[in-house]
Design an enzyme around this catalytic site. Sequence first.
Site, short mmCIF file in Angstrom:
data_model
loop_
_atom_site.label_atom_id
_atom_site.label_comp_id
_atom_site.label_asym_id
_atom_site.label_seq_id
_atom_site.Cartn_x
_atom_site.Cartn_y
_atom_site.Cartn_z
N ARG A 65 0.81 -1.21 0.00
CA ARG A 65 0.00 0.00 0.00
C ARG A 65 0.85 1.27 0.00
NH1 ARG A 65 -5.12 0.20 1.08
NH2 ARG A 65 -5.06 -1.74 2.23
N ASN A 107 -14.39 12.57 -0.04
CA ASN A 107 -14.97 11.29 -0.45
C ASN A 107 -16.48 11.44 -0.46
OD1 ASN A 107 -15.05 8.47 -1.06
ND2 ASN A 107 -15.64 8.08 1.07
N HIS A 109 -20.00 9.10 0.06
CA HIS A 109 -20.46 7.80 0.56
C HIS A 109 -21.99 7.73 0.41
CE1 HIS A 109 -20.15 4.10 2.81
NE2 HIS A 109 -21.23 4.48 3.47
N GLU A 142 -8.03 9.41 8.72
CA GLU A 142 -7.38 8.09 8.68
C GLU A 142 -8.32 6.93 8.99
OE1 GLU A 142 -3.63 8.39 10.78
OE2 GLU A 142 -3.22 10.28 9.73
N ASP A 145 -14.59 6.15 6.17
CA ASP A 145 -15.88 6.85 6.09
C ASP A 145 -16.16 7.67 7.36
OD1 ASP A 145 -16.26 5.67 3.59
OD2 ASP A 145 -17.28 3.93 4.45
C1 GRF Z 1 -20.76 5.64 -5.34
O1 GRF Z 1 -21.93 5.05 -4.85
C2 GRF Z 1 -20.02 6.33 -4.22
O2 GRF Z 1 -20.86 6.82 -3.22
C3 GRF Z 1 -19.18 5.22 -3.66
O3 GRF Z 1 -18.79 4.48 -4.77
C4 GRF Z 1 -19.74 4.62 -5.81
C5 GRF Z 1 -19.00 5.08 -7.03
O4 GRF Z 1 -19.81 5.12 -8.18
N1 GRF Z 1 -18.08 5.77 -2.88
P1 GRF Z 1 -19.25 5.77 -9.51
O5 GRF Z 1 -17.98 4.99 -9.88
O6 GRF Z 1 -18.96 7.21 -9.23
O7 GRF Z 1 -20.32 5.57 -10.52
#
Ligand code: GRF
Length: 202
Positions: A65, A107, A109, A142, A145
Amino acid sequence: MKRLGVLLSGRGSNFAAIADNIVQGRLTGCQIAVVISNKADAAGLVAARERELKALAIEARGRKRAEHDAEIIAALKEHQVDLVILAGYMRLLSPEFVQAFPERILNIHPSLLPAFPGLDAQEQAFNYGVQVAGCTVHFVDEELDHGVIVLQKAFPVHEGDDSQALAERILEQEHIAYSEAIGRVLSGEYRVVGRRYVRNAK
Ligand code: GRF
């Protein structure tokens, strides 16, 4: 002009929505400097190349990683990225990565965090029987989500929804929410107080 670096692993519909919003003037003051996937066959890379954006595959398979992250950090720096956008990037970031871009990684989610972190959040929410669903754009820290929430969109689950229908409506809202959140962060008109994102008074 601020420079965005997008990381993705798959479909890339959030990336495409952001790119379209920039082209159509709904998200201003920024451009996409580079799109990076850890999977060479990601549809999102094809979509990036179709838009004539710089698109790189930096494969993670078989690598440590830290080493893989270091290569991605270097590519983001080389492209002078101001804000890193995780858009379906299916890898945990190392602490070194997070520290390289403090409060500069977002990010999205597909749930109202802190409910349903991790994989298949839409299905987790549906199976749990939630009556309100949504999505969350947050800074990356870190923990998975977990970072400070920049923006959430919430809406009712319909009685007739199945898991698929709900997932589609969540994705529709993601496509709106992400650009809105990027605009907020790029404006710089906010401060972070503890876990709270607070907009500056006008
Ligand atoms: C989305 O549902 C996002 O919330 C999650 O991964 C998915 C990505 O979808 N983190 P895409 O590749 O943007 O269509």
